[in-house]
Design a protein around this motif. Structure first.
Motif, PDB file in Angstrom:
ATOM      1  N   TYR A 250      21.543  27.601  25.172  1.00  0.00           N
ATOM      2  CA  TYR A 250      22.133  26.867  23.794  1.00  0.00           C
ATOM      3  C   TYR A 250      21.361  27.584  22.568  1.00  0.00           C
ATOM      4  O   TYR A 250      22.085  27.756  21.540  1.00  0.00           O
TER       5      TYR A 250
ATOM      6  N   PHE B 235      21.224  22.062  15.508  1.00  0.00           N
ATOM      7  CA  PHE B 235      20.731  22.490  16.841  1.00  0.00           C
ATOM      8  C   PHE B 235      19.750  21.469  17.347  1.00  0.00           C
ATOM      9  O   PHE B 235      19.774  21.065  18.512  1.00  0.00           O
TER      10      PHE B 235
ATOM     11  N   LEU C  92      19.374  25.202  30.431  1.00  0.00           N
ATOM     12  CA  LEU C  92      20.478  24.884  29.498  1.00  0.00           C
ATOM     13  C   LEU C  92      20.101  25.013  27.923  1.00  0.00           C
ATOM     14  O   LEU C  92      20.786  25.513  27.158  1.00  0.00           O
TER      15      LEU C  92
ATOM     16  N   TYR D 261      21.589  18.086  18.423  1.00  0.00           N
ATOM     17  CA  TYR D 261      22.342  17.984  19.410  1.00  0.00           C
ATOM     18  C   TYR D 261      21.225  18.189  20.710  1.00  0.00           C
ATOM     19  O   TYR D 261      21.661  17.353  21.632  1.00  0.00           O
ATOM     20  N   THR D 262      20.207  19.040  20.738  1.00  0.00           N
ATOM     21  CA  THR D 262      19.452  19.047  21.694  1.00  0.00           C
ATOM     22  C   THR D 262      18.584  17.948  21.990  1.00  0.00           C
ATOM     23  O   THR D 262      18.605  17.288  22.985  1.00  0.00           O
TER      24      THR D 262
ATOM     25  N   THR E 156      23.618  29.345  20.006  1.00  0.00           N
ATOM     26  CA  THR E 156      23.691  28.963  18.469  1.00  0.00           C
ATOM     27  C   THR E 156      23.170  30.227  17.519  1.00  0.00           C
ATOM     28  O   THR E 156      23.871  30.145  16.743  1.00  0.00           O
TER      29      THR E 156
END
Lengths: 404, 135
Positions: free
Chosen positions: A218, A50, A214, A53-54, A222
């Motif tokens: 997310y 997580f 966003l 990706y961020t 998640t």
């Protein structure tokens, strides 16, 4: 490049760092820290990916913002030559100490290096996730063996980035001291004291709001699964491949213990185990010949040698070709992975035996043994999910507390 | 309605077959034991054997059928080594017990050897079944 100023001229507070740039900066710091703290323990792979990706998303945004963003955020504004960096650094020790409203030349080079290394870090992480774990955007693109090089790249760039961040911080602190201004505070507030000629930027609130929403979405997407999970239906952040099942295997092995998936040992191990069925760890199985043949065919077709999962690949890799282990719990990789678990934990009623894989591994029956799919029962370490749930379950008491 | 009726019929047929199979498996085996010269079978003898303890030379521990199946036949037991849950032995608590000749044979082989250190005689097996089927 022209926004330098002497400290003697009249100054006013000017917005230098717009909101998107500030959001980017602090989210990048946060996600890097989270990824760093979660890289070791496999249990938190979902948190680690997580963060990764961020981190990647933020860097991609920054590339765009470096072109279309506000004045001081544009790459063009702080693309200094190497000669300028040297001149700037020399100036620090001499009389010609110049103050830059935006990034100074040395800082600018650090920013470009941070973004570059950050991109390598994130992309190599994607390859590790795709190669070792068979998950993510690049799932299965590289083989288990090829993924080793990406893992090394990932680790080296992570350390390099930490070092760079250290330099960056050192620069910020020394610059703050030399010019007697709080640069860390400026990255929060966004404004700096500047002369009349230095342009002020717009805050770009909408863009920042979009980034933060966003990010929030997310987070929910998640980790929302943990909140709806129950004891019987635990949340598995990663679902492994559907491995072939066999009813004969399930019946024959599963009647005395977990029907360990054949991908946990090489074919030669299963062969020997079934050959010695009259002395199966001290017991006589009395399996019929037909059953043995069926079991062997299934075991051989899906044994660790076929590297169907990460655990299969790692187990197989840690067994010397000259050895034929019969106990899964004696394989080097297994031992290495469980060495931190002490005897008191093994003796818990909820675990009892080292062969009780399913006590902790929620997908033990399926044989996938995904990284984020393990929870040691009875561990009283801080559990953020339980804590969060206890808050959400008692909204009335919480509100009362606030009112008073 | 028609579907419901078909389902009901199927369930009824299944239940009848299942109960026949149970009686069938135990009867079949006891007939085989009789043919081998054993019998008549006694529930009391089966119960006594079931509760007897035997010293296992290798582990130095006492073993009996109750080690894994526990003292209450209507409750779940636990595999002594692996901790795996064992479904209740009593047919009153577990209708699948004693329905498959193959399963009964296999477990007699494995478990007699574990508890007694040898295979059971036809007489012992017949007694066990006589005792257990009434639970």
């Amino acid at each position: 490049m022209t926004t330098t100023t002497q400290q003697t001229t009249e100054t006013r507070p000017v917005l230098v760092w717009d909101l998107p740039t500030r959001s980017f900066h602090w989210l990048l710091v946060t996600t890097f820290a989270i990824a760093w703290l979660t890289h070791e323990d496999n249990r938190y792979l979902d948190v680690h990916t997580f963060a990764g990706y961020t981190f990647l998303g933020l860097l991609l945004f920054r590339l765009v913002w470096g072109v279309i963003g506000s004045h001081y955020a544009r790459f063009q504004q702080f693309s200094y030559s190497f000669a300028e960096v040297i001149a700037y650094l020399k100036g620090l020790f001499g009389q010609d100490m110049r103050r830059y409203i935006g990034h100074n030349p040395a800082g600018a080079w650090a920013i470009f290096a941070l973004i570059g290394f950050g991109l390598v870090l994130a992309v190599s992480g994607l390859f590790v996730l795709g190669g070792e774990e068979r998950h993510g955007l690049l799932a299965g693109i590289v083989s288990f063996d090829q993924s080793v090089i990406f893992r090394e790249t990932h680790e080296i760039t992570a350390y390099a980035l930490l070092g760079l961040a250290g330099f960056h911080l050192l620069g910020v602190i020394s610059e703050s001291l030399l010019h007697r201004e709080n640069l860390v505070g400026a990255m929060f507030r966004g404004s700096k004291q500047a002369d009349i000629e230095s342009p002020a930027v717009r805050p770009h609130r909408l863009v920042a709001a979009a980034i933060l929403s966003l990010f929030a979405a997310y987070v929910v997407a998640t980790f929302g699964g943990y909140l709806t999970a129950t004891q019987d239906k635990p949340y598995l952040p990663f679902k492994g491949p559907q491995l072939a099942k066999s009813q004969v295997w399930q019946d024959a092995c599963g009647e005395c213990h977990l029907a360990f998936h054949p991908s946990l040992l090489p074919a030669r191990s299963w062969e020997m185990m079934l050959k010695q069925q009259d002395n199966h760890f001290g017991e006589d199985l009395f399996l019929e010949k037909g059953t043995i043949i069926e079991l062997l065919a299934y075991a051989k077709a899906y044994s660790a040698d076929h590297k169907q999962t990460e655990v299969a690949w790692r187990m197989n890799r840690s067994i010397p070709i000259t050895k034929t282990p019969l106990r899964i719990t004696k394989v080097d990789y297994w031992v290495k992975k469980h060495h931190e678990i002490n005897d008191a934990v093994w003796k818990r009623d909820s675990i009892k035996s080292r062969t009780n894989c399913a006590a902790c591994h929620q997908d033990a029956k399926q044989g996938t043994f995904e990284d984020a799919g393990m929870r040691i029962p009875g561990d009283n370490s801080f559990d953020a999910i339980t804590w969060l749930r206890s808050i959400l379950d008692k909204p009335s008491t919480q509100q009362q507390g606030v009112q008073r | 309605m028609k579907i419901g009726f078909d389902k009901l019929t199927a369930v009824l047929i299944f239940m009848v077959l299942a109960s026949q199979a149970q009686a069938g498996a135990v009867d079949t085996l006891q007939q085989q034991y009789t043919a081998a010269g054993a019998g008549p079978f006694s529930a009391a003898a089966g119960e006594q054997r079931w509760k007897e303890t035997h010293l296992d030379a290798k582990s130095g521990k006492q073993r009996s059928c109750q080690t894994c199946h526990t003292k209450d036949l209507t409750k779940s037991g636990k595999h002594a080594r692996t901790g795996k849950v064992i479904d209740p032995m009593a047919p009153s608590a577990n209708t699948e017990r004693f329905t498959q000749v193959r399963d009964i044979k296999k477990w007699f082989k494995r478990n007699c050897k574990w508890v007694l250190g040898r295979e059971c005689t036809a007489q012992e097996k017949g007694d066990f079944l006589e005792y257990l089927k009434g639970q």
